[in-house]
Scaffold this motif. Structure first.
Motif, PDB file in Angstrom:
ATOM      1  N   ARG A   1      15.360  37.111  39.937  1.00  0.00           N
ATOM      2  CA  ARG A   1      14.191  37.009  40.816  1.00  0.00           C
ATOM      3  C   ARG A   1      14.362  37.864  42.072  1.00  0.00           C
ATOM      4  O   ARG A   1      13.388  38.409  42.599  1.00  0.00           O
ATOM      5  CB  ARG A   1      13.931  35.545  41.179  1.00  0.00           C
ATOM      6  N   ALA A   2      15.583  37.994  42.538  1.00  0.00           N
ATOM      7  CA  ALA A   2      15.841  38.737  43.775  1.00  0.00           C
ATOM      8  C   ALA A   2      15.928  40.245  43.559  1.00  0.00           C
ATOM      9  O   ALA A   2      15.669  41.022  44.487  1.00  0.00           O
ATOM     10  CB  ALA A   2      17.130  38.232  44.414  1.00  0.00           C
TER      11      ALA A   2
ATOM     12  N   VAL B   1      22.927  29.980  33.965  1.00  0.00           N
ATOM     13  CA  VAL B   1      21.466  30.113  33.905  1.00  0.00           C
ATOM     14  C   VAL B   1      20.892  30.129  35.322  1.00  0.00           C
ATOM     15  O   VAL B   1      20.029  30.952  35.660  1.00  0.00           O
ATOM     16  CB  VAL B   1      20.844  28.969  33.078  1.00  0.00           C
ATOM     17  N   GLU B   2      21.404  29.244  36.166  1.00  0.00           N
ATOM     18  CA  GLU B   2      20.918  29.146  37.546  1.00  0.00           C
ATOM     19  C   GLU B   2      21.200  30.436  38.317  1.00  0.00           C
ATOM     20  O   GLU B   2      20.323  30.973  39.010  1.00  0.00           O
ATOM     21  CB  GLU B   2      21.597  27.955  38.229  1.00  0.00           C
ATOM     22  N   TYR B   3      22.411  30.953  38.177  1.00  0.00           N
ATOM     23  CA  TYR B   3      22.770  32.203  38.844  1.00  0.00           C
ATOM     24  C   TYR B   3      21.884  33.346  38.346  1.00  0.00           C
ATOM     25  O   TYR B   3      21.380  34.163  39.137  1.00  0.00           O
ATOM     26  CB  TYR B   3      24.238  32.538  38.625  1.00  0.00           C
TER      27      TYR B   3
ATOM     28  N   VAL C   1      24.424  26.768  24.491  1.00  0.00           N
ATOM     29  CA  VAL C   1      25.574  27.670  24.617  1.00  0.00           C
ATOM     30  C   VAL C   1      25.812  28.153  26.047  1.00  0.00           C
ATOM     31  O   VAL C   1      26.940  28.156  26.536  1.00  0.00           O
ATOM     32  CB  VAL C   1      25.417  28.876  23.666  1.00  0.00           C
ATOM     33  N   ILE C   2      24.757  28.589  26.724  1.00  0.00           N
ATOM     34  CA  ILE C   2      24.907  29.168  28.061  1.00  0.00           C
ATOM     35  C   ILE C   2      24.980  28.044  29.103  1.00  0.00           C
ATOM     36  O   ILE C   2      24.058  27.233  29.197  1.00  0.00           O
ATOM     37  CB  ILE C   2      23.737  30.127  28.387  1.00  0.00           C
TER      38      ILE C   2
ATOM     39  N   VAL D   1      23.580  36.839  33.477  1.00  0.00           N
ATOM     40  CA  VAL D   1      24.044  37.927  34.330  1.00  0.00           C
ATOM     41  C   VAL D   1      25.395  37.505  34.908  1.00  0.00           C
ATOM     42  O   VAL D   1      25.560  36.353  35.308  1.00  0.00           O
ATOM     43  CB  VAL D   1      23.019  38.164  35.470  1.00  0.00           C
ATOM     44  N   VAL D   2      26.369  38.415  34.950  1.00  0.00           N
ATOM     45  CA  VAL D   2      27.693  38.027  35.445  1.00  0.00           C
ATOM     46  C   VAL D   2      27.691  37.896  36.968  1.00  0.00           C
ATOM     47  O   VAL D   2      27.012  38.642  37.667  1.00  0.00           O
ATOM     48  CB  VAL D   2      28.808  39.009  35.003  1.00  0.00           C
ATOM     49  N   GLU D   3      28.462  36.919  37.452  1.00  0.00           N
ATOM     50  CA  GLU D   3      28.666  36.770  38.892  1.00  0.00           C
ATOM     51  C   GLU D   3      29.745  37.754  39.323  1.00  0.00           C
ATOM     52  O   GLU D   3      30.825  37.798  38.735  1.00  0.00           O
ATOM     53  CB  GLU D   3      29.088  35.333  39.204  1.00  0.00           C
TER      54      GLU D   3
END
Length: 211
Positions: free
Chosen positions: A176-177, A168-170, A162-163, A131-133
């Protein structure tokens, strides 16, 4: 992306009315044919439409420049999404619902569309992607997305080379939110898709979209 994108369809136009639509977004450097072969592994009720990304990227295509590219901006992401959305608005009336399915960079496109108009989509499938920041960019209505809690399937391999870990963390935190998340980890698929994952995607789509 002012003109309609190139699209591969699983059914002729005369057979699409009244079916749920499943839109495929390929990864960076691939094209609309890349994921189209998966159509036969998805529930037969869906009309599948595989969309070509607007930018040239080597022998394939890209939705937007890579984050490491100096030409990357959030506007490059939202411009691509706006082009797809305009096309979707021209076809969605024929379908009972619209579900988005993105692989790698295509997951960013699928979730960007979701974050703009979350009420428009029955569910999102994201495989080996992110998902983009956004940092408060006005295109992304994350408050409405969190309120809607859309159904999202996220499949990946923890050994995906690759990712980046930060992406991944973001993605994990954001999903989840803001969504009703079904997250499944696979081993041995690296940055890819296997039959087990496609079976899980099929189950998710039947349960969350077709029921």
């Amino acid at each position: 992306m002012s003109e309609s994108p190139k699209v591969l369809w699983s059914r002729p136009e005369s057979e699409r009315a009244g079916t749920p639509l499943l839109v495929l977004f390929h990864g960076y450097g691939a094209d609309e044919a890349d994921l189209f072969g998966l159509a036969g592994q998805l529930p037969a009720e869906f009309t599948v439409a595989s969309v070509q990304a607007p930018l040239q990227a080597g022998p394939g295509r890209a939705w937007f420049p890579l984050r490491t590219d100096l030409s990357y901006t959030l506007d490059s992401v939202t411009d691509a999404a706006a082009g797809v959305e305009a096309w979707l608005d021209s076809v969605r009336g024929a379908h009972t619902s619209v579900t988005l399915f993105g692989f790698s960079q295509g997951m960013s496109m699928a979730t960007t569309l979701l974050r703009h108009r979350p009420a428009d989509y029955a569910a999102v499938v994201g495989l080996s992607g992110f998902v983009v920041e956004v940092d408060g960019h006005p295109y992304f209505d994350d408050a409405a997305t969190a309120a809607a809690k859309p159904e999202v399937f996220w499949g990946r391999d923890q050994a995906d080379p690759v990712i980046p870990a930060s992406a991944v963390e973001y993605t994990n935190t954001w999903l989840r939110a803001h969504t009703e998340l079904t997250k499944v980890l696979y081993t041995g698929i690296w940055h890819g898709i296997n039959a087990q994952e496609m079976a899980h995607v099929g189950e998710f789509l039947r349960h969350k979209v077709l029921n």
